[in-house]
Design a protein around this motif. Structure first.
Motif, PDB file in Angstrom:
ATOM      1  N   SER A 222      -9.934   3.473  -1.693  1.00  0.00           N
ATOM      2  CA  SER A 222      -9.379   3.065  -2.985  1.00  0.00           C
ATOM      3  C   SER A 222      -8.611   1.756  -2.893  1.00  0.00           C
ATOM      4  O   SER A 222      -8.822   0.836  -3.694  1.00  0.00           O
ATOM      5  CB  SER A 222      -8.462   4.164  -3.539  1.00  0.00           C
ATOM      6  OG  SER A 222      -9.237   5.266  -3.942  1.00  0.00           O
ATOM      7  N   GLU A 223      -7.699   1.661  -1.934  1.00  0.00           N
ATOM      8  CA  GLU A 223      -6.901   0.430  -1.825  1.00  0.00           C
ATOM      9  C   GLU A 223      -7.769  -0.731  -1.357  1.00  0.00           C
ATOM     10  O   GLU A 223      -7.595  -1.866  -1.794  1.00  0.00           O
ATOM     11  CB  GLU A 223      -5.715   0.667  -0.901  1.00  0.00           C
ATOM     12  CG  GLU A 223      -4.698   1.613  -1.561  1.00  0.00           C
ATOM     13  CD  GLU A 223      -3.526   1.951  -0.675  1.00  0.00           C
ATOM     14  OE1 GLU A 223      -3.704   1.944   0.562  1.00  0.00           O
ATOM     15  OE2 GLU A 223      -2.439   2.236  -1.208  1.00  0.00           O
TER      16      GLU A 223
ATOM     17  N   PRO B 135      -1.095   8.689  -5.937  1.00  0.00           N
ATOM     18  CA  PRO B 135      -1.681   9.129  -4.653  1.00  0.00           C
ATOM     19  C   PRO B 135      -1.959  10.626  -4.602  1.00  0.00           C
ATOM     20  O   PRO B 135      -3.025  11.054  -4.171  1.00  0.00           O
ATOM     21  CB  PRO B 135      -0.612   8.748  -3.629  1.00  0.00           C
ATOM     22  CG  PRO B 135       0.169   7.662  -4.265  1.00  0.00           C
ATOM     23  CD  PRO B 135       0.168   7.977  -5.738  1.00  0.00           C
TER      24      PRO B 135
ATOM     25  N   ARG C  48       0.826  -1.208   0.000  1.00  0.00           N
ATOM     26  CA  ARG C  48       0.000   0.000   0.000  1.00  0.00           C
ATOM     27  C   ARG C  48       0.865   1.265   0.000  1.00  0.00           C
ATOM     28  O   ARG C  48       2.051   1.222   0.274  1.00  0.00           O
ATOM     29  CB  ARG C  48      -0.932  -0.009   1.207  1.00  0.00           C
ATOM     30  CG  ARG C  48      -1.915  -1.173   1.156  1.00  0.00           C
ATOM     31  CD  ARG C  48      -3.062  -0.980   2.102  1.00  0.00           C
ATOM     32  NE  ARG C  48      -3.948  -2.149   2.058  1.00  0.00           N
ATOM     33  CZ  ARG C  48      -5.262  -2.080   2.215  1.00  0.00           C
ATOM     34  NH1 ARG C  48      -5.850  -0.919   2.421  1.00  0.00           N
ATOM     35  NH2 ARG C  48      -5.999  -3.168   2.188  1.00  0.00           N
ATOM     36  N   SER C  49       0.194   2.348  -0.267  1.00  0.00           N
ATOM     37  CA  SER C  49       0.838   3.665  -0.298  1.00  0.00           C
ATOM     38  C   SER C  49       0.862   4.261   1.112  1.00  0.00           C
ATOM     39  O   SER C  49       0.034   3.909   1.954  1.00  0.00           O
ATOM     40  CB  SER C  49       0.038   4.559  -1.242  1.00  0.00           C
ATOM     41  OG  SER C  49       0.124   5.903  -0.879  1.00  0.00           O
TER      42      SER C  49
ATOM     43  N   TYR D 207      -5.798  14.015  -5.149  1.00  0.00           N
ATOM     44  CA  TYR D 207      -5.960  14.898  -3.994  1.00  0.00           C
ATOM     45  C   TYR D 207      -5.840  16.356  -4.423  1.00  0.00           C
ATOM     46  O   TYR D 207      -6.678  17.191  -4.099  1.00  0.00           O
ATOM     47  CB  TYR D 207      -4.902  14.563  -2.946  1.00  0.00           C
ATOM     48  CG  TYR D 207      -5.127  15.240  -1.620  1.00  0.00           C
ATOM     49  CD1 TYR D 207      -6.042  14.716  -0.712  1.00  0.00           C
ATOM     50  CD2 TYR D 207      -4.445  16.387  -1.276  1.00  0.00           C
ATOM     51  CE1 TYR D 207      -6.267  15.334   0.510  1.00  0.00           C
ATOM     52  CE2 TYR D 207      -4.661  17.011  -0.062  1.00  0.00           C
ATOM     53  CZ  TYR D 207      -5.568  16.485   0.832  1.00  0.00           C
ATOM     54  OH  TYR D 207      -5.797  17.099   2.035  1.00  0.00           O
TER      55      TYR D 207
ATOM     56  N   SER E 129       0.977   0.140  -4.792  1.00  0.00           N
ATOM     57  CA  SER E 129      -0.218   0.949  -5.037  1.00  0.00           C
ATOM     58  C   SER E 129       0.152   2.384  -5.393  1.00  0.00           C
ATOM     59  O   SER E 129      -0.652   3.101  -5.977  1.00  0.00           O
ATOM     60  CB  SER E 129      -1.080   0.923  -3.774  1.00  0.00           C
ATOM     61  OG  SER E 129      -1.946   2.012  -3.715  1.00  0.00           O
ATOM     62  N   CYS E 130       1.364   2.777  -5.021  1.00  0.00           N
ATOM     63  CA  CYS E 130       1.782   4.175  -5.169  1.00  0.00           C
ATOM     64  C   CYS E 130       2.618   4.339  -6.444  1.00  0.00           C
ATOM     65  O   CYS E 130       3.478   3.510  -6.734  1.00  0.00           O
ATOM     66  CB  CYS E 130       2.590   4.581  -3.946  1.00  0.00           C
ATOM     67  SG  CYS E 130       3.397   6.174  -4.108  1.00  0.00           S
TER      68      CYS E 130
ATOM     69  N   THR F 180     -10.083   8.172  -8.277  1.00  0.00           N
ATOM     70  CA  THR F 180      -9.021   7.202  -8.517  1.00  0.00           C
ATOM     71  C   THR F 180      -9.579   6.125  -9.450  1.00  0.00           C
ATOM     72  O   THR F 180     -10.800   5.970  -9.570  1.00  0.00           O
ATOM     73  CB  THR F 180      -8.555   6.550  -7.209  1.00  0.00           C
ATOM     74  OG1 THR F 180      -9.611   5.725  -6.712  1.00  0.00           O
ATOM     75  CG2 THR F 180      -8.184   7.601  -6.174  1.00  0.00           C
TER      76      THR F 180
ATOM     77  N   ARG G 105      -2.308   7.214   0.516  1.00  0.00           N
ATOM     78  CA  ARG G 105      -3.587   7.074  -0.181  1.00  0.00           C
ATOM     79  C   ARG G 105      -4.742   6.804   0.772  1.00  0.00           C
ATOM     80  O   ARG G 105      -5.863   7.245   0.534  1.00  0.00           O
ATOM     81  CB  ARG G 105      -3.522   5.946  -1.214  1.00  0.00           C
ATOM     82  CG  ARG G 105      -2.595   6.250  -2.362  1.00  0.00           C
ATOM     83  CD  ARG G 105      -2.750   5.231  -3.476  1.00  0.00           C
ATOM     84  NE  ARG G 105      -3.921   5.530  -4.275  1.00  0.00           N
ATOM     85  CZ  ARG G 105      -4.589   4.627  -4.971  1.00  0.00           C
ATOM     86  NH1 ARG G 105      -4.219   3.358  -4.926  1.00  0.00           N
ATOM     87  NH2 ARG G 105      -5.628   4.964  -5.696  1.00  0.00           N
ATOM     88  N   GLN G 106      -4.466   6.057   1.853  1.00  0.00           N
ATOM     89  CA  GLN G 106      -5.571   5.711   2.743  1.00  0.00           C
ATOM     90  C   GLN G 106      -6.078   6.924   3.507  1.00  0.00           C
ATOM     91  O   GLN G 106      -7.201   6.922   3.999  1.00  0.00           O
ATOM     92  CB  GLN G 106      -5.147   4.603   3.705  1.00  0.00           C
ATOM     93  CG  GLN G 106      -5.008   3.278   2.977  1.00  0.00           C
ATOM     94  CD  GLN G 106      -4.445   2.204   3.872  1.00  0.00           C
ATOM     95  OE1 GLN G 106      -5.183   1.529   4.577  1.00  0.00           O
ATOM     96  NE2 GLN G 106      -3.132   2.058   3.857  1.00  0.00           N
TER      97      GLN G 106
END
Lengths: 337, 360
Positions: B41-42, B266, B30-31, B270, B103-104, B298, B34-35
């Protein structure tokens, strides 16, 4: 067989050499892979710096080589060394023995599609120097608008570019861009014309005058900086981004036409010929002369000579001079046999 | 494709930049951010890939940051980032996986850059292996395949299309929705051959849009940075650059009247989302229809909408720009009163709505 000379390539180098060899009493055979003589010059409109007609030059040379055997649409399939010369098998099925060979295969224009950021083949109004010459001649290219308000020229497309695997200067593009910019201004006096360059390499006789004329008499704007990307607006115009490195500012310009000055790269046939004849190639991919100062027209193989852009980018005057020089060198060589 | 461009020219370039993306067994990381930005999204990536498509997607809570932000901000040397990455690879190796999926986008660029650096300088890889062993007694295999999570959704885009309950089509007009695709800078600009479609005309998101029925908007500033740019935003004095980048993009895309923007980075969603509010506050200008902004999603959120997930389960209520105009065009049913209810159906409170840009 003594006195048999085969010239591979029917561009202006091959034609000029044939003309000189005819005047020395020989009857050379010109083998040209395309269907007509003249090479790139045949599809060019005018030549710099005198703005003379390229087609007239080719027509004149054609009329002057009546004493040669011209085989258009013909390729060399194989080439073997004999004790006293070379044996060539041609794509028309014939076999020709020659005491001397002149390689005058010219060059290939860099495929501008490889520089993806310029959008050739993606955006409708992006064309190459070659496309523009064809338009000057035939006026048939829907990509060229009827009344462009602004036109840009990008120098060094595929030249002096390590990413394009061609570190060398193509030598003729700067002067060609200036010539084409002037020709655009002559047709569309109210159009703004920009030339985006890295360095202007104007080394030939009257080239500097040509450059000054373009600025002073035609108002062509020269911007020292490379174009970084090309995009398309909703109405189909082009938006280009570049940097003016002299003022240190990024700039954005909208254009109606962008002309890419595709550089000179080696002709694909060089690879085949060098493999068949054992000819050395240089780090730039062109054929290697035995000496770049004093013997540019001589190869590492006896009886094989070079003329024109098979050894690197050349202007028309350089090509013609080399062709005459090669003809004399062949004559001297044949005298020794 | 909007504009007059030669579509076949793009297809030719796309065909030259394809990459091998195995169909299954991925180790997912994961990023860092992002969370926080787009929290579902993830989660939606694992939901779609595991439960809808039946893929083996493995992840472990033991992985850390890749060090990419610190590396690009010049606060750590690349060797440190390499050792962090080496540990990530060790976790993948220990779990028995060979295919690595971050993810990033910055992570993806970081991994590509490090693997390419090791390929060029094997002695550096040997040193990092030694450093990792000294630091935590771990060893690693390099990934056999490396793909960004958007590459995987691209790989499975037609399977998603086959299961779609909504298409990217305007239900009122029947016309394809006009979608801007924005690619994170670190996806392919550094190593064009590592991205689907290359750097100049990436196809990774365009492929999803086409498969799901939409129309890709190609506007002049398409390649431009979203405005995040670590040294633009994270250095507070430079935030004006961040804003001006985003503003430039919106001014450029405005004439094309996009219905939505999708991104695979990510930071991009935003900043393209939040700065629309700031631009509206500063200039009074909005870029969507009737005083709204342009919804920014996303690719996982968009895939979720296409597959019929509830928009509030996708976290779309946490966007600055109202997504309802897009939902209405797509014909997605939603309960406005449930917008600010959490997963446990408790009220998560309503944000104060700005006056400069229309929101719900």
């Amino acid at each position: 067989m003594k006195g048999n000379i085969v010239i591979i390539g029917g561009g202006i180098a091959g034609m000029e050499a044939a003309k000189s060899l005819i005047s020395l009493g020989y009857s050379p055979i010109v083998v040209e892979s395309s269907t007509k003589l003249g090479g790139h010059v045949a599809s060019w409109y005018k030549l710099f710096p005198d703005m003379s007609s390229a087609k007239n030059l080719v027509s004149r040379l054609e009329s002057e080589i009546k004493g040669a055997t011209v085989l258009c649409g013909t390729k060399v399939i194989s080439l073997n060394r004999l004790a006293d010369g070379y044996s060539l098998k041609l794509s028309n099925g014939s076999v020709v023995n020659a005491s001397a060979l002149l390689i005058a295969t010219g060059f290939t224009l860099f495929d501008a599609k490889k520089k993806e950021e310029y959008g050739y083949g993606v955006y409708d109004r992006v064309i190459t120097n070659s496309d523009l010459e064809a338009w000057f001649s035939e006026k048939k290219d829907a990509r060229v608008p009827d009344e462009p308000e602004s036109v840009g020229f990008v120098h060094c497309v595929g030249s002096r570019d390590l990413k394009a695997c061609n570190a060398q200067c193509s030598k003729v593009c700067c002067a060609t861009a200036i010539k084409q910019a002037i020709e655009i201004k002559e047709r569309f006096p109210y159009a703004k014309v920009y030339c985006f360059y890295m360095d202007l390499r104007l080394f030939g006789k009257k080239y500097e005058d040509f450059y000054i004329n373009a600025q002073r008499d035609y108002g062509v704007q020269f911007i020292r900086g490379r174009v970084s990307e090309v995009g398309e607006t909703l109405d189909g115009r082009l938006q280009i981004k570049a940097e003016d490195t002299l003022s240190g500012k990024p700039l954005k310009v909208q254009l109606d036409l962008l002309v890419l000055m595709s550089g000179i790269v080696r002709n694909q046939s060089i690879g085949e010929l060098s493999a068949m004849a054992g000819l050395e190639t240089d780090s730039d991919g062109f054929l290697r002369s035995i000496d770049n100062e004093y013997a540019v027209i001589e190869s590492n193989r006896p009886g094989i000579f070079y003329a024109g852009a098979c050894t690197g980018p050349k202007t028309v005057p350089e090509t013609v001079a080399e062709a005459r020089s090669a003809a004399l060198a062949i004559h001297s060589y044949l005298e020794t046999l | 494709m909007l504009c007059t461009m030669i579509y076949e020219g793009k297809q030719r370039i796309w065909s030259e930049y394809q990459k091998d993306i195995p169909d299954d067994r991925w180790y997912y990381v994961r990023s860092c951010i992002r969370q926080n930005f787009f929290p579902a999204s993830e989660k939606m990536f694992t939901e779609i890939t595991r439960n809808v498509l039946g893929k083996d997607i493995y992840e472990t809570p033991h992985h850390t940051t890749c060090g990419g932000i610190a590396y690009h901000c010049d606060t750590i040397p690349q060797e440190t980032a390499m050792t962090i990455v080496a540990r990530q690879f060790a976790l993948m190796t220990e779990a028995g996986y060979e295919n690595y999926c971050p993810s990033c986008i910055t992570s993806f660029g970081n991994y590509v850059e490090i693997l390419e650096t090791w390929r060029e300088y094997p002695e550096l890889e040997a040193r990092i292996r030694e450093d990792l062993w000294k630091a935590c007694r771990r060893e690693f295999n390099k990934p056999r395949y490396l793909a960004h999570s958007s590459d995987l959704i691209y790989r499975w885009r037609n399977e998603i299309a086959a299961k779609a309950t909504h298409k990217l089509v305007n239900g009122r007009t029947g016309e394809p929705l006009r979608i801007v695709e924005h690619i994170g800078c670190h996806y392919a600009k550094m190593f064009p051959s590592k991205g689907v479609g290359g750097a100049e005309y990436p196809y990774v998101l365009a492929g999803m849009i086409e498969s799901w029925g939409g129309q890709v908007v190609d506007y002049p500033e398409r390649r431009h940075c979203c405005g995040y740019g670590f040294r633009q935003y994270h250095v507070k004095a430079n935030r004006g650059y961040s804003m001006s980048n985003t503003y430039k993009k919106f001014e450029s895309m405005e004439p094309f009247h996009p219905d939505a923007i999708i991104t695979n980075c990510p930071g991009c969603p935003y900043f393209l989302d939040r700065w629309q509010y700031v631009i509206a506050e500063q200039t009074g200008k909005t870029y969507g229809e009737n005083g709204f902004g342009i919804p920014v999603l996303t690719y996982e959120e968009l895939a979720g909408l296409v597959l019929g997930y509830d928009p509030w389960d996708l976290g779309l209520q946490l966007h600055q720009v109202a997504v309802e105009p897009l939902l209405d065009k797509m014909g997605v049913e939603y309960d406005p009163s449930a917008k600010y209810l959490g997963l446990n159906r408790e009220d998560i409170m309503r944000p104060e709505l700005p006056g400069s840009i229309k929101c719900f």
